[in-house]
Design an enzyme around this catalytic site. Structure first.
Site, PDB file in Angstrom:
ATOM      1  N   LYS A 111       0.828  -1.212   0.000  1.00 34.80           N
ATOM      2  CA  LYS A 111       0.000   0.000   0.000  1.00 34.80           C
ATOM      3  C   LYS A 111       0.860   1.259   0.000  1.00 34.80           C
ATOM      4  CE  LYS A 111      -4.353  -1.516   2.068  1.00 34.80           C
ATOM      5  NZ  LYS A 111      -5.315  -1.294   3.152  1.00 34.80           N
ATOM      6  N   LYS A 194     -11.050 -12.159 -11.177  1.00 29.61           N
ATOM      7  CA  LYS A 194     -12.166 -12.082 -10.238  1.00 29.61           C
ATOM      8  C   LYS A 194     -12.854 -10.727 -10.331  1.00 29.61           C
ATOM      9  CE  LYS A 194     -12.219 -13.307  -5.761  1.00 29.61           C
ATOM     10  NZ  LYS A 194     -11.707 -13.690  -4.422  1.00 29.61           N
ATOM     11  N   LYS A 197     -13.551  -4.424  -7.279  1.00 26.32           N
ATOM     12  CA  LYS A 197     -13.776  -2.999  -7.472  1.00 26.32           C
ATOM     13  C   LYS A 197     -12.525  -2.277  -7.962  1.00 26.32           C
ATOM     14  CE  LYS A 197     -13.963  -2.589  -2.446  1.00 26.32           C
ATOM     15  NZ  LYS A 197     -14.884  -2.565  -1.338  1.00 26.32           N
TER      16      LYS A 197
END
Ligand code: TRP
Length: 328
Positions: A111, A194, A197
């Protein structure tokens, strides 16, 4: 009864993959264990800065969890920041984990690398300490998580073991369990990935809040392949198999059985789209009802926070006493 905790961050709409893959099992499993579902808004604060975005996403996710069928009399659904014990125990966890351990967390490395020139908060770094607090506060036995979260459960166990060793038996050691998985829903435009979002376009993603016309359109445009045989074969025919699997998840039949009933892609796309529209209809109705009755939604969340607090406060008090913090 086994105590199970799942937490979900209020970032972005819930999609069909989340629902058929996980949420639907939360609903069907709510009577089999003592379940706690936290909407972890404090964790979202590590990367979300716009107040109106965070508040709206929290409310919307709460409405969706009730709309899909979590029963407030059975499951404990709460917002993390409403149960202040999370922040309080979070600090104690920060003092129980080392800088070195936090530095080794792959999620932090990923991240923070992705944020490049953006602001990287200290909260992003200490995130696992707060997550450990989430879990340990509830004397949690099991945490159903995907592979990306296993390291966070491991560090939670390490923290609990260290705390128990330093200060005497305080926390139950949780274990990571593989969630009972439902259908594996793939992106309608890229059926080897998959549904997620983080996909580049949302034309392959069905939000649980999509209008019927939008759902039907996305199914009509779903990627299939250039021959025309309807067969369930994930490797050779990922697009067609995804449509069959979605339809199967909606109707309760098997994808293989459904395949025998179609000889063309068009009708399969139409039926899958319509089945999803019907699946979403009652969920959307309940969602919109809750979103227009904020009072009701807030009272459900107050009730959840109240139930959560009873457990969390007892654990926090035990931890504080054992660590030598003077009672107020
Ligand atoms: N880190 C988790 C995620 O990104 C969310 C989370 C926060 C969590 N606290 C938790 C998951 C406690 C399980 C238990 O998905």
């Amino acid at each position: 009864m086994t105590r199970v905790l799942s937490c979900i961050q209020p970032t972005g709409d819930v999609h069909l993959g989340n629902y058929l893959g996980a949420l639907r099992n939360w609903v069907s499993g709510q009577h089999d264990a003592e379940v706690f579902h936290g909407i972890v808004d404090l964790h979202a604060l590590t990367v979300t800065e716009a107040p109106e975005v965070l508040g709206k996403a929290t409310l919307s996710l709460a409405a969706m969890l009730f709309a899909v069928g979590l029963d407030p009399d059975v499951a404990t659904v709460f917002v993390q920041s409403h149960v202040t014990e999370h922040s309080q125990l979070g600090w104690m966890m920060e003092c129980t984990v080392s800088y070195g351990e936090l530095s080794r967390m792959t999620q932090f490395k990923d991240k923070s690398a992705k944020r490049e020139a953006e602001f990287i908060s200290a909260g992003l770094f200490t995130y696992p300490a707060l997550q450990a607090a989430d879990i340990l506060l509830y004397d949690t036995d099991e945490v159903p998580v995907g592979d990306d979260q296993r390291q966070h459960i491991e560090i939670t166990r390490d923290i609990a073991i260290r705390f128990n060793h330093r200060f005497g038996d305080t926390f139950v050691l949780p274990k990571a369990v593989t969630p009972k998985s439902g259908a594996r829903v793939m992106d309608l435009q890229d059926p080897t990935s998959k549904m997620s979002k983080s996909a580049t376009t949302d034309s392959g993603l069905i939000s649980l809040l999509d209008e019927p016309a939008a759902v039907l359109k996305k199914f009509k445009r779903a990627v299939t392949d250039s021959d025309s045989e309807v067969r369930y074969d994930r490797a050779e025919k990922p697009g067609v198999s995804n449509l069959l699997e979605i339809l199967a998840a909606c109707t309760g039949e098997t994808a293989e059985a459904l395949a025998t009933r179609y000889s063309q892609y068009g009708p399969l796309k139409t039926d899958a789209g319509e089945a999803v529209v019907e699946l979403l209809r009652p969920i959307q109705a309940r969602y919109h009802e809750l979103m227009t009755d904020r009072g009701e939604l807030q009272s459900l969340l107050r009730k959840g926070a109240g139930k959560a607090r009873v457990v969390a406060a007892a654990t926090l008090a035990r931890a504080q006493a054992n660590a030598g913090l003077l009672p107020a």
